[in-house]
Every structure is written in C-alpha cells, then in structure tokens.
Scaffold this motif. Structure first.
Motif, PDB file in Angstrom:
ATOM      1  N   PHE A 278       0.861  -1.171   0.000  1.00  0.00           N
ATOM      2  CA  PHE A 278       0.000   0.000   0.000  1.00  0.00           C
ATOM      3  C   PHE A 278       0.900   1.224   0.000  1.00  0.00           C
ATOM      4  CE2 PHE A 278      -2.444  -3.309   2.094  1.00  0.00           C
ATOM      5  CZ  PHE A 278      -3.678  -3.212   1.472  1.00  0.00           C
ATOM      6  N   THR A 279       0.630   2.162  -0.876  1.00  0.00           N
ATOM      7  CA  THR A 279       1.404   3.397  -0.847  1.00  0.00           C
ATOM      8  C   THR A 279       0.912   4.257   0.303  1.00  0.00           C
ATOM      9  OG1 THR A 279      -0.076   4.630  -2.313  1.00  0.00           O
ATOM     10  CG2 THR A 279       1.673   3.328  -3.368  1.00  0.00           C
ATOM     11  N   VAL A 280       1.799   5.102   0.781  1.00  0.00           N
ATOM     12  CA  VAL A 280       1.408   6.048   1.829  1.00  0.00           C
ATOM     13  C   VAL A 280       0.289   6.958   1.321  1.00  0.00           C
ATOM     14  CG1 VAL A 280       2.217   8.064   3.135  1.00  0.00           C
ATOM     15  CG2 VAL A 280       3.594   5.968   3.064  1.00  0.00           C
ATOM     16  N   ARG A 281       0.344   7.292   0.047  1.00  0.00           N
ATOM     17  CA  ARG A 281      -0.690   8.148  -0.532  1.00  0.00           C
ATOM     18  C   ARG A 281      -2.064   7.482  -0.418  1.00  0.00           C
ATOM     19  NH1 ARG A 281       0.077  12.378  -3.979  1.00  0.00           N
ATOM     20  NH2 ARG A 281       1.976  12.528  -2.726  1.00  0.00           N
ATOM     21  N   GLU A 282      -2.115   6.174  -0.656  1.00  0.00           N
ATOM     22  CA  GLU A 282      -3.379   5.442  -0.539  1.00  0.00           C
ATOM     23  C   GLU A 282      -3.859   5.394   0.916  1.00  0.00           C
ATOM     24  OE1 GLU A 282      -2.899   2.197  -4.168  1.00  0.00           O
ATOM     25  OE2 GLU A 282      -1.960   1.808  -2.225  1.00  0.00           O
ATOM     26  N   ILE A 283      -2.952   5.136   1.825  1.00  0.00           N
ATOM     27  CA  ILE A 283      -3.321   5.033   3.245  1.00  0.00           C
ATOM     28  C   ILE A 283      -3.781   6.382   3.781  1.00  0.00           C
ATOM     29  CG2 ILE A 283      -2.501   4.375   5.545  1.00  0.00           C
ATOM     30  CD1 ILE A 283      -0.437   2.580   4.128  1.00  0.00           C
ATOM     31  N   ARG A 284      -3.195   7.461   3.253  1.00  0.00           N
ATOM     32  CA  ARG A 284      -3.580   8.806   3.702  1.00  0.00           C
ATOM     33  C   ARG A 284      -5.016   9.153   3.333  1.00  0.00           C
ATOM     34  NH1 ARG A 284       0.476  12.952   1.331  1.00  0.00           N
ATOM     35  NH2 ARG A 284      -1.079  14.388   2.206  1.00  0.00           N
ATOM     36  N   GLU A 285      -5.603   8.428   2.412  1.00  0.00           N
ATOM     37  CA  GLU A 285      -7.003   8.671   2.083  1.00  0.00           C
ATOM     38  C   GLU A 285      -7.917   8.290   3.244  1.00  0.00           C
ATOM     39  OE1 GLU A 285      -7.863   6.567  -1.493  1.00  0.00           O
ATOM     40  OE2 GLU A 285      -6.443   7.719  -2.723  1.00  0.00           O
ATOM     41  N   LYS A 286      -7.422   7.428   4.129  1.00  0.00           N
ATOM     42  CA  LYS A 286      -8.223   6.963   5.265  1.00  0.00           C
ATOM     43  C   LYS A 286      -7.687   7.453   6.606  1.00  0.00           C
ATOM     44  CE  LYS A 286     -10.320   2.754   7.150  1.00  0.00           C
ATOM     45  NZ  LYS A 286     -10.465   1.287   7.000  1.00  0.00           N
ATOM     46  N   TYR A 287      -6.366   7.633   6.709  1.00  0.00           N
ATOM     47  CA  TYR A 287      -5.759   8.000   7.986  1.00  0.00           C
ATOM     48  C   TYR A 287      -4.840   9.218   7.822  1.00  0.00           C
ATOM     49  CZ  TYR A 287      -7.223   3.332   9.469  1.00  0.00           C
ATOM     50  OH  TYR A 287      -7.951   2.219   9.757  1.00  0.00           O
ATOM     51  N   LYS A 288      -4.797  10.036   8.863  1.00  0.00           N
ATOM     52  CA  LYS A 288      -3.868  11.162   8.879  1.00  0.00           C
ATOM     53  C   LYS A 288      -2.430  10.658   8.865  1.00  0.00           C
ATOM     54  CE  LYS A 288      -4.822  13.179  12.673  1.00  0.00           C
ATOM     55  NZ  LYS A 288      -4.790  14.201  13.762  1.00  0.00           N
ATOM     56  N   GLY A 289      -1.553  11.507   8.349  1.00  0.00           N
ATOM     57  CA  GLY A 289      -0.143  11.143   8.302  1.00  0.00           C
ATOM     58  C   GLY A 289       0.426  10.827   9.672  1.00  0.00           C
ATOM     59  N   GLU A 290      -0.014  11.564  10.711  1.00  0.00           N
ATOM     60  CA  GLU A 290       0.510  11.315  12.052  1.00  0.00           C
ATOM     61  C   GLU A 290       0.081   9.953  12.584  1.00  0.00           C
ATOM     62  OE1 GLU A 290       0.069  14.160  15.123  1.00  0.00           O
ATOM     63  OE2 GLU A 290       1.687  15.425  14.369  1.00  0.00           O
ATOM     64  N   VAL A 291      -1.084   9.484  12.176  1.00  0.00           N
ATOM     65  CA  VAL A 291      -1.522   8.147  12.588  1.00  0.00           C
ATOM     66  C   VAL A 291      -0.597   7.099  11.974  1.00  0.00           C
ATOM     67  CG1 VAL A 291      -3.390   6.445  12.471  1.00  0.00           C
ATOM     68  CG2 VAL A 291      -3.920   8.857  12.890  1.00  0.00           C
ATOM     69  N   ILE A 292      -0.239   7.300  10.706  1.00  0.00           N
ATOM     70  CA  ILE A 292       0.690   6.384  10.040  1.00  0.00           C
ATOM     71  C   ILE A 292       2.039   6.398  10.756  1.00  0.00           C
ATOM     72  CG2 ILE A 292       1.876   5.843   7.876  1.00  0.00           C
ATOM     73  CD1 ILE A 292      -0.448   7.265   6.416  1.00  0.00           C
ATOM     74  N   ARG A 293       2.507   7.587  11.104  1.00  0.00           N
ATOM     75  CA  ARG A 293       3.789   7.697  11.806  1.00  0.00           C
ATOM     76  C   ARG A 293       3.714   6.992  13.160  1.00  0.00           C
ATOM     77  NH1 ARG A 293       8.328  11.556  11.416  1.00  0.00           N
ATOM     78  NH2 ARG A 293       9.592  11.224  13.271  1.00  0.00           N
ATOM     79  N   TYR A 294       2.629   7.224  13.880  1.00  0.00           N
ATOM     80  CA  TYR A 294       2.465   6.570  15.179  1.00  0.00           C
ATOM     81  C   TYR A 294       2.531   5.049  15.012  1.00  0.00           C
ATOM     82  CZ  TYR A 294       0.539   5.334  19.740  1.00  0.00           C
ATOM     83  OH  TYR A 294       0.364   4.811  20.996  1.00  0.00           O
ATOM     84  N   PHE A 295       1.814   4.523  14.020  1.00  0.00           N
ATOM     85  CA  PHE A 295       1.826   3.083  13.762  1.00  0.00           C
ATOM     86  C   PHE A 295       3.246   2.586  13.521  1.00  0.00           C
ATOM     87  CE2 PHE A 295       2.077  -0.021  10.245  1.00  0.00           C
ATOM     88  CZ  PHE A 295       1.586  -1.142  10.900  1.00  0.00           C
ATOM     89  N   LEU A 296       4.020   3.314  12.733  1.00  0.00           N
ATOM     90  CA  LEU A 296       5.376   2.893  12.381  1.00  0.00           C
ATOM     91  C   LEU A 296       6.317   2.928  13.585  1.00  0.00           C
ATOM     92  CD1 LEU A 296       5.688   4.688   8.934  1.00  0.00           C
ATOM     93  CD2 LEU A 296       5.495   2.218   9.328  1.00  0.00           C
ATOM     94  N   LEU A 297       6.003   3.746  14.594  1.00  0.00           N
ATOM     95  CA  LEU A 297       6.849   3.851  15.778  1.00  0.00           C
ATOM     96  C   LEU A 297       6.318   3.025  16.943  1.00  0.00           C
ATOM     97  CD1 LEU A 297       7.637   7.696  15.767  1.00  0.00           C
ATOM     98  CD2 LEU A 297       9.098   5.830  14.965  1.00  0.00           C
ATOM     99  N   SER A 298       5.162   2.400  16.773  1.00  0.00           N
ATOM    100  CA  SER A 298       4.528   1.691  17.884  1.00  0.00           C
ATOM    101  C   SER A 298       5.213   0.368  18.213  1.00  0.00           C
ATOM    102  CB  SER A 298       3.045   1.449  17.588  1.00  0.00           C
ATOM    103  OG  SER A 298       2.887   0.637  16.431  1.00  0.00           O
TER     104      SER A 298
END
Length: 471
Positions: A278-298
């Motif tokens: 999944f591209t980050v661009r696709e995921i950003r359609e559903k989640y904010k960028g900070e949510v993605i960052r949080y997931f990656l650091l969790s």
C-alpha cells in the motif's frame, strides 16, 4: 543532557555504546527512495525511524549532519518514462515532489542534504576510476565491474561467505563480467533514447551501488558515523557499498550500521515485487499522516510489524489520547490564570520521572514503543492533575513537557484547525443562553445538533470547551 545511547550495530550483531567519530558532528547517511512511484509503507518505515533517530540525537545534544539521497537514475525510472511517455528526468522530478508531499504528512523533516545521482555523475566517475587504478574494477566494452573477490572482507556485514555466494551466483546473458560475483559500477548505454552521460568508457550511467558510495563521501566524507536503511538493503546494496568505499578510500566506511525490519501483510513481507503493498498516498485517504507515523513507531524498529486495519485504528485512538490532552491543556491556558500552587509544583516535579523513562527507552537502541508508553504515563498524570482545572502556569508547563517528548517522536506536530466557524459559535452561544434560562430541552437539542456536526461540548469550571472530533 547526558549522552549514553546504545544502538544495535548490524556489523557486529550487538548493542554498542554510541560514540561518534567526532563529538561535534554526527554524520548519518540514510538510503532514500528510487523515485519512479509513490513510496509504500515499507519504504516509509526507514524514513520515519531514522528521522526519529536524528531528532533524538539532536534532543540529547548532538549536532547531526543528515544526508538522504534520491536515486533518480535507474532501470525502473527508465521503464516508467516509457510507460508514461515522458523523459526519465521528468519522471524523477514528478516523484521527488510527491515524496516531499507524503514525507511532510508524516512529519519527516527534510534532510540537511538530498543529493541526486544525476547531480553527482562526475564524482561517481572519479570514484570508479580510482577503483580501476587500485585494481578493484575492470572495464569490458563500456561496462565497468567491481572485482568482488579482490575485497577480502566481502560479506562482513551480511555474514555471508564467498563460497555460499558463489553457489547461487550466475552471469546473465547480457553481462560480460569475469566472475559471477562481480557487480556493475558503470553500465554502457544500450539504446540511443536511454539517459546517459559521457565517461572514459563511453556513454553510460552508474550502477546502483556506486551511487551511495560516491554521494556519501562527497557530502559526509570517507567515514560515516551511522549508515542506515531497510533490512532488505543489507545485502547486496550495503555490502557492496562497503566493498567499494573501503577499497577506494582505505578507511572504514561506517562505524555503525542500523537496519529496520520489514512491514508484513498477513505475515508476508510488503514489497512492490510481490504486489502486496500500500502506498502512503493510498493510506492517507483513510488516515492522517501522524496516525501512520504513530503506527510505524509503535513497535521496535528491528521487529517486523504487521499492517492491518485493526492496528491502524488502535494507533488512531492512541494518538487521539495525546491530542485530547494537548487540547485540554491549550483550553486551560487560554481560560486559566495564576501561578502554580504548591500541590501543582509537586505534580510538575514528578514529570521528571516520565522524562527519565522516555530517555531510558530511547537510549536503549531507539525503543520508540517503550518511549510511547512513557508518554502515555505522562498523559495520565496530566489528565488526573487537571481534571478539576489548573492554573495557567501549570497548564503551560504541562503542555511544554508533553510537546517536548512528542516532538522527539514527530507526533503532535500536524497543524490543527482549531478555529470553529461562526455558525458553530452561534449555536454554542445559543446553548449557553438556553442553559442560563433553564431551557434544558433546547440546550440538549443544540448539543445533539453540534454532536452531529462532529462538535463535542465539555462543560468545565473555566467555561465551555469546544472539541472538534476527528473524522
């Protein structure tokens, strides 16, 4: 601040105390994207992880020179250019801009230098010439190859030996190298339309591995403090960088090597070649960028993490707790007054314990998972302390402490549209008037109407707090 960080060194396979070669400047090189498409979540992990490493090194007092390249010369770019009917440089320029768009959404700070391969051709040619002069490379009909067996320490990063590599090696039909283990430093142009540069060996372009060796030397010197990237780059890319750089420069290439683990989809590695990405661009359609960052650091950066909607929703909810704590403190700062009470001073003094837990986690090989837990403990303490209100000073100092720690992780940095429009303000005022007139039915009706618009009202001793819900 005390500097006692330990990092896991992929070269030695153990945690080591981090001591830079020069205490005045930490030199970090991170392999960047090949710009022929939007980057996917697997690509995003090293970008976020090592942006966080940079932030933490700065937090504890180091000056950091951080370089992340763009590979803008590659077969994939040439193929994409043919597909889109544009030139290879146009493809690269397009996706470099798209990189920065996604990176900004993930709160990734631009590198101090973002070198491009196309802007370092002369440095690459000179690097290859030196390798030929030293007997580590040879030219065949316009192609230049690295003589892998000449470098005695080949395999020291990936812990592979020559015999094992030889068993699985082969020479492709179009290659002219002398040994199956040799790899390309310079590729002769195959057709007139292909992007190429003049060189001592004719028109051609660099091989992939030589690019980072040349660019890291140009912008950081022959020896790096930290070279970082995804686990998939350890072999052959980083192994080949070591062989090239140490043969050319005669000194160790990098003191510490750091590699993040894969992201998986249903326990299988995410990659473009497998098509399960999944591209980050696709995921950003559903989640904010900070949510993605949080997931990656969790999770710890050296542990695989599995991407799924459940974990993303958990990340969203967890980040919302941080955001709500911030909003509550901002409200108290706006409405409150006065200096800290003696009780508040005691509570504020206890914050040092959470800061210490945060630092202990980050010092332990960048353990962002435990660092996040420390911030959760801080948020719980803050919420308990301000549930019945707080002085302006205490609220401000609490907010400063919260943002101090979340900033290191690149969280709570997204711009928030805290303003509410005139229609919302009018409804809030009408509700307050209805409450004053003891018309509670109307007040409840307005509250429900605001709820439907994503607005929650919280009645506090300081007044009504307007909370815009995430959508």
């Amino acid at each position: 601040m005390e500097k006692n960080m330990k990092v896991y060194n992929s070269l030695t396979r153990q945690k080591e105390e981090f001591v830079p070669n020069n205490p005045d400047e930490v030199k970090v090189y991170v392999c960047g994207p090949t710009v022929y498409n939007f980057f996917h979540l697997g690509n995003a992990r090293p970008f976020v992880v090592f942006d966080t490493l940079r932030r933490y090194l700065k937090y504890i007092g180091y000056n950091v020179n951080f370089v992340q390249n763009f590979t803008d010369v590659d077969d994939k770019i040439i193929n994409r250019a043919k597909e889109e009917g544009i030139s290879a440089p146009e493809v690269s320029e397009k996706y470099i801009k798209e990189y920065f768009d996604d990176a900004k959404a993930l709160n990734i700070v631009p590198a101090d230098t973002h070198p491009r391969v196309s802007e370092n051709i002369q440095q690459i040619i000179e690097f290859v010439e030196t390798l030929i002069e030293k007997g580590y490379a040879y030219e065949v009909d316009g192609d230049v190859y690295y003589s892998t067996r000449k470098f005695k320490d080949y395999g020291k990063l990936s812990k592979q030996n020559i015999e094992e590599l030889e068993a699985g090696a082969r020479i492709a039909v179009e290659e002219k190298k002398k040994d199956p283990l040799d790899f390309a430093l310079w590729k002769a142009r195959k057709e007139e339309s292909e992007i190429a540069w003049e060189s001592p060996w004719g028109m051609g372009r660099p091989g992939w591995h030589i690019e980072c060796s040349a660019m890291s030397r140009r912008y950081l010197g022959p020896t790096l403090d930290i070279h970082a990237g995804g686990q998939d780059l350890q072999f052959p890319h980083h192994e080949n960088e070591i062989a090239q750089s140490e043969a050319c420069n005669g000194v160790p290439f990098a003191k510490y090597w750091m590699h993040n683990a894969y992201i998986t989809i249903d326990k299988e590695k995410m990659s473009k070649s497998l098509g399960n990405f999944f591209t980050v661009r696709e995921i950003r359609e559903k989640y904010k960028g900070e949510v993605i960052r949080y997931f990656l650091l969790s999770g710890h950066y050296r542990s695989p993490i599995d991407f799924n909607d459940n974990l993303m929703e958990m990340s969203k909810a967890s980040l919302a707790r941080f955001e709500n704590a911030r909003k509550n403190l901002e409200f108290l700062i706006e409405k409150g007054e006065g200096q800290m009470t003696d009780d508040e001073k005691k509570v504020f003094g206890s914050y040092d314990s959470y800061r210490a837990k945060f630092k202990e986690a980050m010092d332990d090989d960048l353990n962002t998972a435990d660092a996040i837990s420390a911030i959760f403990e801080l948020v719980t303490a803050i919420n308990q302390a301000v549930k019945d209100g707080a002085s302006k000073e205490f609220a401000q100092k609490s907010l400063d402490t919260l943002l101090e720690l979340t900033h290191v992780l690149g969280l709570l940095e997204a711009e928030e549209n805290a303003d509410v429009d005139d229609e919302i303000k009018k409804l809030v005022d009408e509700r307050e008037a209805a409450r004053a007139a003891k018309d509670f039915a109307k007040a409840d009706q307005i509250r429900d109407e605001l709820k439907a618009k994503g607005i929650t009202l919280k009645d506090t001793p300081q007044g009504v707090q307007i909370i815009k819900e995430e959508v």
